[in-house]
Design a protein around this motif. Structure first.
Motif, PDB file in Angstrom:
ATOM      1  N   ALA A 127       0.830  -1.206   0.000  1.00 41.12           N
ATOM      2  CA  ALA A 127       0.000   0.000   0.000  1.00 41.12           C
ATOM      3  C   ALA A 127       0.868   1.262   0.000  1.00 41.12           C
ATOM      4  O   ALA A 127       1.731   1.441   0.858  1.00 41.12           O
ATOM      5  CB  ALA A 127      -0.918   0.007   1.210  1.00 41.12           C
ATOM      6  N   VAL A 128       0.615   2.136  -1.005  1.00 42.57           N
ATOM      7  CA  VAL A 128       1.385   3.366  -1.162  1.00 42.57           C
ATOM      8  C   VAL A 128       0.448   4.501  -1.546  1.00 42.57           C
ATOM      9  O   VAL A 128      -0.380   4.353  -2.443  1.00 42.57           O
ATOM     10  CB  VAL A 128       2.480   3.228  -2.236  1.00 42.57           C
ATOM     11  CG1 VAL A 128       3.157   4.561  -2.501  1.00 42.57           C
ATOM     12  CG2 VAL A 128       3.521   2.200  -1.810  1.00 42.57           C
ATOM     13  N   LEU A 129       0.566   5.631  -0.863  1.00 45.67           N
ATOM     14  CA  LEU A 129      -0.096   6.857  -1.284  1.00 45.67           C
ATOM     15  C   LEU A 129       0.861   7.640  -2.182  1.00 45.67           C
ATOM     16  O   LEU A 129       2.067   7.699  -1.918  1.00 45.67           O
ATOM     17  CB  LEU A 129      -0.437   7.728  -0.071  1.00 45.67           C
ATOM     18  CG  LEU A 129      -1.796   7.540   0.600  1.00 45.67           C
ATOM     19  CD1 LEU A 129      -1.832   8.338   1.902  1.00 45.67           C
ATOM     20  CD2 LEU A 129      -2.945   7.951  -0.296  1.00 45.67           C
ATOM     21  N   ARG A 172       6.124   9.205  -2.987  1.00 47.05           N
ATOM     22  CA  ARG A 172       5.540   7.929  -2.587  1.00 47.05           C
ATOM     23  C   ARG A 172       5.569   7.815  -1.079  1.00 47.05           C
ATOM     24  O   ARG A 172       6.625   7.981  -0.448  1.00 47.05           O
ATOM     25  CB  ARG A 172       6.307   6.764  -3.220  1.00 47.05           C
ATOM     26  CG  ARG A 172       6.258   6.761  -4.747  1.00 47.05           C
ATOM     27  CD  ARG A 172       7.089   5.633  -5.334  1.00 47.05           C
ATOM     28  NE  ARG A 172       6.486   4.329  -5.092  1.00 47.05           N
ATOM     29  CZ  ARG A 172       6.892   3.450  -4.199  1.00 47.05           C
ATOM     30  NH1 ARG A 172       7.934   3.737  -3.419  1.00 47.05           N
ATOM     31  NH2 ARG A 172       6.289   2.278  -4.058  1.00 47.05           N
ATOM     32  N   ILE A 173       4.423   7.532  -0.493  1.00 46.93           N
ATOM     33  CA  ILE A 173       4.303   7.438   0.960  1.00 46.93           C
ATOM     34  C   ILE A 173       3.802   6.044   1.316  1.00 46.93           C
ATOM     35  O   ILE A 173       2.606   5.764   1.246  1.00 46.93           O
ATOM     36  CB  ILE A 173       3.343   8.504   1.525  1.00 46.93           C
ATOM     37  CG1 ILE A 173       3.767   9.903   1.052  1.00 46.93           C
ATOM     38  CG2 ILE A 173       3.298   8.441   3.045  1.00 46.93           C
ATOM     39  CD1 ILE A 173       2.818  11.001   1.467  1.00 46.93           C
ATOM     40  N   PRO A 174       4.692   5.115   1.660  1.00 47.73           N
ATOM     41  CA  PRO A 174       4.263   3.763   2.032  1.00 47.73           C
ATOM     42  C   PRO A 174       3.435   3.783   3.312  1.00 47.73           C
ATOM     43  O   PRO A 174       3.784   4.467   4.277  1.00 47.73           O
ATOM     44  CB  PRO A 174       5.585   3.012   2.251  1.00 47.73           C
ATOM     45  CG  PRO A 174       6.628   3.842   1.573  1.00 47.73           C
ATOM     46  CD  PRO A 174       6.157   5.252   1.678  1.00 47.73           C
ATOM     47  N   ILE A 175       2.330   3.050   3.319  1.00 42.51           N
ATOM     48  CA  ILE A 175       1.480   3.015   4.522  1.00 42.51           C
ATOM     49  C   ILE A 175       1.200   1.591   4.978  1.00 42.51           C
ATOM     50  O   ILE A 175       0.463   1.389   5.933  1.00 42.51           O
ATOM     51  CB  ILE A 175       0.147   3.741   4.280  1.00 42.51           C
ATOM     52  CG1 ILE A 175      -0.613   3.080   3.123  1.00 42.51           C
ATOM     53  CG2 ILE A 175       0.356   5.219   4.022  1.00 42.51           C
ATOM     54  CD1 ILE A 175      -2.035   3.587   2.999  1.00 42.51           C
ATOM     55  N   ALA A 176       1.803   0.608   4.314  1.00 48.81           N
ATOM     56  CA  ALA A 176       1.533  -0.785   4.661  1.00 48.81           C
ATOM     57  C   ALA A 176       1.896  -1.075   6.118  1.00 48.81           C
ATOM     58  O   ALA A 176       1.142  -1.750   6.836  1.00 48.81           O
ATOM     59  CB  ALA A 176       2.293  -1.726   3.717  1.00 48.81           C
ATOM     60  N   GLU A 177       3.054  -0.582   6.574  1.00 50.47           N
ATOM     61  CA  GLU A 177       3.468  -0.827   7.953  1.00 50.47           C
ATOM     62  C   GLU A 177       2.502  -0.192   8.940  1.00 50.47           C
ATOM     63  O   GLU A 177       2.208  -0.756   9.992  1.00 50.47           O
ATOM     64  CB  GLU A 177       4.887  -0.288   8.163  1.00 50.47           C
ATOM     65  CG  GLU A 177       5.982  -1.103   7.509  1.00 50.47           C
ATOM     66  CD  GLU A 177       6.072  -2.511   8.074  1.00 50.47           C
ATOM     67  OE1 GLU A 177       5.957  -2.656   9.310  1.00 50.47           O
ATOM     68  OE2 GLU A 177       6.247  -3.449   7.291  1.00 50.47           O
TER      69      GLU A 177
END
Length: 393
Positions: A78-80, A93-98
């Motif tokens: 998941a990335v915004l 790119r802002i990873p939000i998976a964690e």
């Protein structure tokens, strides 16, 4: 925040500069870059955590508007994607998976609902939950089901909801959405402080009163017919929300939602008491499913809330530049400090394209900006929203 490079040698050299100069360099960056630098080393973290720097950085950040796009992909990736005209040559790119790991969605793809300041709302279709993610505080919070019960992603209408954060930077927020219940418009508001929902039936408005567009008022679109719309307005000075039924004087054939094939020639994009009408023409050659953008008009809610008033249209010289074919189009619109911004996202035979339009109500001037490629070929769009006021804690 992503977009990593090998920054170690440069970081060591930068640390040798005077702290005041380093702070000035950091202040020229946008917030995702500053947050990433905070993770580089302890020296940078100390500079960025300094109260004076935080105050200066937040003063600049509150006036910066971001466009966020979320691709439909596996939750583990998941990335915004974030864009601002302060750094107009690329997406962040802002990873939000964690961040989402504490909430079990069983690997389900999520849908991006709304954003305001540091808070972002995501919804699941199978689990039928909404979660609030704070990108800067690095927290995730489940929102309890609304009084209408659990809702799938298709139940959330972009023009019928709005996220409003506390301007103090505390991270508190309210989530508004309006819906017809028993043939009556009802406003639902979730308050993060009390962790509860409140539902209030909207009242029909009389002939008196003034409803300025934008500002502290919250306008939510409930339904739209060929000639009349139904909106719910929430105002700080009123105990109950108000029903508004603005009409178009001559608006036959207006339609809300996506623009598919040659069935629809006008797309409406609603937000903050405004509507943008996107006009097109179809039957391009032998491609019956392809249309061409031909005109964009901006309309605003009248002060008495009874009609839509024409504001302006994109001038011909701009239209000739942004005119383009598309198969499907959607958008979002937001007003802030007298500037109306709209993002139009289109897909033509698998290729995505994005366009950013803005209108300054004070100078009566349009601006446009083609956005850089977001590398979306082969992906589905799973949410889009504007947001302003990203701040450091």
């Amino acid at each position: 925040m992503d977009d990593h490079r090998n920054t170690t040698p440069n970081a060591i050299g930068l640390c040798l500069l005077p702290q005041e100069l380093i702070q000035n360099i950091f202040l020229s960056l946008v917030l995702p870059e500053i947050i990433r630098l905070k993770l580089v080393n302890k020296s940078f973290s100390t500079i960025i955590s300094d109260h004076t720097f935080v105050r200066q950085c937040n003063s600049l950040s509150t006036s910066t508007t971001w466009l966020f796009v979320y691709k439909k992909r596996w939750l583990r990736d998941a990335v915004l994607h974030a864009f601002t005209d302060r750094s107009s040559d690329r997406w962040f790119r802002i990873p939000i998976a964690e961040l989402l790991k504490p909430v079990d969605f069983h690997g389900e793809d999520l849908y991006f609902l709304a954003a305001s300041a540091n808070v972002f709302l995501f919804a699941s279709n199978n689990v039928r939950e909404v979660v609030a993610v704070n990108l800067v505080a690095v927290t995730v919070k489940r929102i309890p089901p609304s009084p209408l019960g659990p809702r799938g992603t298709s139940s959330w209408r972009r023009s019928g909801m709005k996220l409003v954060t506390d301007p103090s930077g505390s991270g508190h927020f309210r989530f508004y959405f309006a819906e017809f219940v028993g043939n009556r418009p009802v406003l639902f508001v979730y308050d993060s402080i009390t962790d509860t929902w409140k539902s209030t039936e909207a009242e029909e408005k009389g002939g008196d009163g003034v409803l300025p567009r934008g500002g502290v008022h919250v306008f939510l679109s409930v339904v739209h017919g060929p000639r009349e719309s139904v909106l719910v307005a929430s105002m700080p000075e009123c105990d109950a929300p108000v029903v508004l039924r603005p009409r178009f004087n001559d608006a036959g054939g207006l339609t809300v939602g996506f623009n598919w094939g040659n069935m629809i020639d006008r797309l409406h994009v609603y937000g903050d008491g405004y509507t943008m009408i996107v006009k097109s023409e179809g039957d391009i050659g032998n491609r019956r499913s392809v249309r061409v953008l031909k005109g964009v008009e901006l309309w605003g809610l009248s002060l008495d809330g009874r009609k839509w008033e024409f504001v302006s249209s994109v001038p011909g010289d701009v239209m000739r530049v942004i005119e383009k074919p598309y198969g499907v189009m959607m958008g979002c619109l937001e007003e802030k400090n007298g500037i109306i911004r709209a993002a139009l996202v289109s897909n033509c035979e698998g290729f995505w394209d994005m366009l950013l339009l803005s209108f300054d109500t004070k100078s009566n001037r349009w601006n446009w900006m083609p956005l850089p490629d977001c590398k979306m070929k082969g992906w589905n769009l799973a949410g889009i929203s504007f947001s302003a006021g990203l701040t450091l804690p």
